[in-house]
Design a protein around this motif. Structure first.
Motif, PDB file in Angstrom:
ATOM      1  N   THR A 148       6.170   2.373  -3.018  1.00 24.76           N
ATOM      2  CA  THR A 148       6.217   3.537  -2.110  1.00 24.76           C
ATOM      3  C   THR A 148       7.827   4.521  -2.379  1.00 24.76           C
ATOM      4  O   THR A 148       7.370   6.155  -2.555  1.00 24.76           O
ATOM      5  N   SER A 149       8.538   4.155  -2.307  1.00 24.24           N
ATOM      6  CA  SER A 149       9.715   4.170  -2.875  1.00 24.24           C
ATOM      7  C   SER A 149      10.442   5.080  -3.688  1.00 24.24           C
ATOM      8  O   SER A 149      11.421   5.836  -4.516  1.00 24.24           O
ATOM      9  N   ALA A 150       9.949   4.146  -5.041  1.00 23.96           N
ATOM     10  CA  ALA A 150      10.082   4.684  -6.572  1.00 23.96           C
ATOM     11  C   ALA A 150       8.738   5.842  -6.247  1.00 23.96           C
ATOM     12  O   ALA A 150       9.725   6.699  -7.219  1.00 23.96           O
ATOM     13  N   MET A 151       8.039   6.042  -5.559  1.00 16.69           N
ATOM     14  CA  MET A 151       7.639   7.282  -5.874  1.00 16.69           C
ATOM     15  C   MET A 151       7.927   8.550  -5.598  1.00 16.69           C
ATOM     16  O   MET A 151       7.978   9.692  -5.487  1.00 16.69           O
ATOM     17  N   LEU A 152       8.865   7.746  -4.000  1.00 19.50           N
ATOM     18  CA  LEU A 152       9.083   9.006  -2.701  1.00 19.50           C
ATOM     19  C   LEU A 152      10.756   9.634  -3.878  1.00 19.50           C
ATOM     20  O   LEU A 152      11.169  10.910  -4.425  1.00 19.50           O
ATOM     21  N   ASP A 153      11.127   8.585  -4.942  1.00 24.20           N
ATOM     22  CA  ASP A 153      12.671   9.234  -5.879  1.00 24.20           C
ATOM     23  C   ASP A 153      11.879   9.838  -6.585  1.00 24.20           C
ATOM     24  O   ASP A 153      12.592  10.560  -7.226  1.00 24.20           O
ATOM     25  N   GLU A 154      10.793  10.017  -7.662  1.00 19.27           N
ATOM     26  CA  GLU A 154       9.620  10.842  -8.496  1.00 19.27           C
ATOM     27  C   GLU A 154       9.303  11.496  -7.502  1.00 19.27           C
ATOM     28  O   GLU A 154       8.766  13.246  -8.833  1.00 19.27           O
ATOM     29  N   GLY A 155       9.144  11.969  -6.680  1.00 16.09           N
ATOM     30  CA  GLY A 155       8.456  13.582  -5.824  1.00 16.09           C
ATOM     31  C   GLY A 155       6.917  13.898  -5.452  1.00 16.09           C
ATOM     32  O   GLY A 155       6.649  14.256  -5.967  1.00 16.09           O
ATOM     33  N   SER A 200       5.622  11.971   0.048  1.00 16.64           N
ATOM     34  CA  SER A 200       6.364  12.983   0.900  1.00 16.64           C
ATOM     35  C   SER A 200       7.240  11.737   1.472  1.00 16.64           C
ATOM     36  O   SER A 200       6.719  10.500   1.581  1.00 16.64           O
ATOM     37  N   PRO A 201       8.161  12.315   2.390  1.00 15.64           N
ATOM     38  CA  PRO A 201       9.023  11.401   3.269  1.00 15.64           C
ATOM     39  C   PRO A 201       8.146  10.677   4.110  1.00 15.64           C
ATOM     40  O   PRO A 201       8.426   9.053   4.722  1.00 15.64           O
ATOM     41  N   GLN A 202       6.819  11.479   4.955  1.00  9.78           N
ATOM     42  CA  GLN A 202       6.374  11.294   5.500  1.00  9.78           C
ATOM     43  C   GLN A 202       5.626  10.084   5.391  1.00  9.78           C
ATOM     44  O   GLN A 202       5.026   8.563   6.451  1.00  9.78           O
ATOM     45  N   ALA A 203       5.281   9.523   3.948  1.00  9.25           N
ATOM     46  CA  ALA A 203       4.689   8.222   3.538  1.00  9.25           C
ATOM     47  C   ALA A 203       5.050   6.845   3.016  1.00  9.25           C
ATOM     48  O   ALA A 203       5.007   6.376   3.503  1.00  9.25           O
ATOM     49  N   MET A 204       6.562   7.526   2.676  1.00  5.01           N
ATOM     50  CA  MET A 204       7.341   6.680   2.860  1.00  5.01           C
ATOM     51  C   MET A 204       7.878   5.943   4.457  1.00  5.01           C
ATOM     52  O   MET A 204       7.557   4.799   4.351  1.00  5.01           O
TER      53      MET A 204
END
Length: 426
Positions: free
Chosen positions: A189-196, A199-203
Motif C-alpha cells: 500500500t505504501s508503494a502504491m501510495l507513492d505512485e498515487g 489514497s492516504p485513507q487506504a494507507m
C-alpha cells in the motif's frame, strides 16, 4: 631161769631204779602242791603293780582324753514356701551332693493376683495393637486409592495443559503469519501510495490492520508462554488444571492426613509392642515362679550327709521350716574332754592325735576352740550332743586337718557321734 640164777648186779640195778621212781613221784607231788600258791602270788603282785601304774603313775604322765567323739557342723535344709511335702527324696545317712533335690513341697493355694494382673494387661495391649494394626491397614488401603486418584487427576491435568499449549502454539503461529501478511500489505500500500494509485485513507487502514494483527500476535505469544510455564510446572508434579483444582486439593489434603495417621499408628503400635513384650516376659517369669512355688523342689546348697529327716513325706510345713538336718563331712571335728591336769597344757592351735577303733593310723586335728562348758545353743550347731564332762574338765574342739571329703570318708571319719580315742600330741 629163776631168781636164784639172776646175777646179783642185775638185782642191785633193779632196786636202784625202783628207788629213783619213788623219789620222782614224791618230788613231783610236792612241787605241784607248792607251785599253785606261788603262781597265785605272782598274779596278785602283777595286778597290784598294774593298779598302781594305772591309777597313780599313768595319770601323771598320760596326755589322753577321757572322752572323745567325732562331730560335724549341721546344715539345715529349709523350705522357702509353706505347703505339703509331696516327696522326700533322701533318708538318714544318705550322701547328698550340692544342688541335689532333697524334697518337693507343693502349695496349691499360692497367690496368683500378680499373674492375673499381668495377663489382663497383656490381653489389653494385644487388643490395642490389633486395633492400631487394623487402623493402619485401613488407612493404607485408603491412601493407595487416594494416590491413584491423585495420579489420575495429575495425568488429566497434564494432558489438558498439553492440549491447551499445543492450541496456543498454533494460535501464535497463525497470529505471526497474520502479522507478516499485514506487514506485506502495508508495504504494498505504501508503494502504491507513492505512485498515487491509492489514497492516504487506504494507507491508514492497512496500518490499523497491522496494529491489530500485532496485538493479536502479542496476546497469542503471552498465552503460549504462560502455557509453557504450566507445562514445566506440571512436569514437576504441580497440578495446573482449572476445573478439578478443588478436588485435587481435597485429595492431596486427604493423602497428607492419611500419611500422618499411618505414621502415628505405626509409632504407637511399636510402643505398645515394646510394652507387650515386657509384660509378656514378666508374665512368663511370674508363671514360672508360681509353677516352681506350686511344686517347689528344695535343693541342698552344699554337700553333706543326712543326719535326720524332720518333715517326712505328707507333712505340712510352714515357710522357713527345717526339712532335713545334714552334717557337713568336709568339716569334720573332734570334741575331746581333757582332765584338768592335761587341760593346762592345751592351747589354741594345739595338735590332737585322733585314732578310731578300726585300727587305722592316727589323724591329726588342730584345736580351734576351748570350752569349759558347752551350752545347748552351741551344741545345736553340731550333729550330736557333746560327751559328758566332769567338773574341772575342758572341752577341746579340733578340726581334722583335711578338706577332702573323699579322704575323710575313706578314713571312716564322716560318722558324727562315733567314739574315738584322742591324745594331746603337742
Amino acid at each position: 631161769m629163776n631168781a636164784s640164777t639172776v646175777p646179783e648186779s642185775h638185782q642191785i640195778a633193779k632196786a636202784e631204779v625202783s628207788t629213783w621212781h619213788e623219789r620222782w613221784r614224791r618230788w613231783r607231788g610236792g612241787t605241784a602242791e607248792s607251785l599253785v600258791p606261788r603262781i597265785a602270788g605272782y598274779a596278785l603282785l602283777a595286778f597290784v603293780l598294774w593298779l598302781v601304774v594305772t591309777t597313780l603313775i599313768q595319770p601323771l604322765v598320760s596326755r589322753q582324753a577321757t572322752r572323745a567323739v567325732l562331730q560335724a557342723p549341721v546344715t539345715l535344709v529349709t523350705s522357702p514356701i509353706s505347703g505339703v511335702v509331696t516327696q522326700m527324696s533322701v533318708r538318714a545317712l544318705d550322701k547328698v551332693d550340692a544342688g541335689a533335690v532333697v524334697a518337693t513341697v507343693q502349695n496349691p493355694t499360692i497367690n496368683r493376683d500378680i499373674l492375673t494382673t499381668l495377663s489382663t494387661q497383656r490381653l489389653a495391649l494385644q487388643s490395642q495393637v490389633a486395633q492400631l494394626t487394623n487402623q493402619a491397614n485401613a488407612s493404607g488401603d485408603e491412601l493407595q486409592f487416594v494416590e491413584q486418584q491423585v495420579k489420575l487427576y495429575r495425568t488429566a491435568s497434564m494432558a489438558q495443559t498439553r492440549d491447551a499449549w499445543q492450541i496456543a502454539q498454533r494460535q501464535r503461529e497463525v497470529a505471526q503469519s497474520s502479522v507478516a501478511e499485514q506487514e506485506q500489505k502495508v508495504r504494498r500500500t505504501s508503494a502504491m501510495l507513492d505512485e498515487g494509485a491509492v489514497s492516504p485513507q487506504a494507507m491508514d487502514a492497512a496500518q490499523a490492520q497491522l496494529s491489530i494483527s500485532r496485538a493479536n500476535a502479542a496476546v497469542a505469544e503471552q498465552a503460549y508462554s504462560g502455557l509453557g510455564q504450566s507445562m514445566a510446572s506440571a512436569s514437576r508434579g504441580v497440578f495446573v488444571g482449572g476445573g478439578g483444582a478443588s478436588v485435587y486439593q481435597t485429595l492431596t489434603s486427604r493423602r497428607e492426613t492419611l500419611s500422618s495417621s499411618i505414621e502415628r499408628a505405626q509409632h504407637d503400635s511399636e510402643v505398645l509392642r515394646q510394652q507387650l513384650r515386657e509384660v509378656t516376659a514378666l508374665e512368663a517369669e511370674e508363671r514360672s515362679r508360681i509353677d516352681r512355688m506350686a511344686a517347689f523342689q528344695v535343693r541342698a546348697m552344699q554337700p553333706g550327709q543326712v543326719n535326720s529327716v524332720l518333715m517326712p513325706q505328707g507333712s505340712f510345713v510352714p515357710q522357713g521350716a527345717t526339712l532335713v538336718r545334714m552334717t557337713d563331712c568336709s568339716r569334720i571335728e573332734v570334741v575331746a574332754v581333757f582332765p584338768p591336769r592335761v587341760a593346762r597344757k592345751l592351747n589354741m592351735g594345739s595338735t590332737i592325735a585322733v585314732k578310731t577303733d578300726d585300727g587305722g593310723a592316727e589323724v591329726s586335728a588342730r584345736v580351734t576352740q576351748l570350752l569349759p562348758v558347752a551350752p545347748e545353743d552351741f551344741q545345736s550347731r553340731y550333729a550330736v550332743p557333746f560327751p559328758f564332762a566332769e567338773q574341772g574338765s575342758l572341752y577341746a574342739v579340733a578340726r581334722v586337718e583335711s578338706d577332702n571329703p573323699a579322704w575323710i570318708a575313706q578314713r571312716g571319719l564322716c560318722a558324727p557321734g562315733k567314739v574315738v580315742s584322742a591324745r594331746l600330741a603337742s
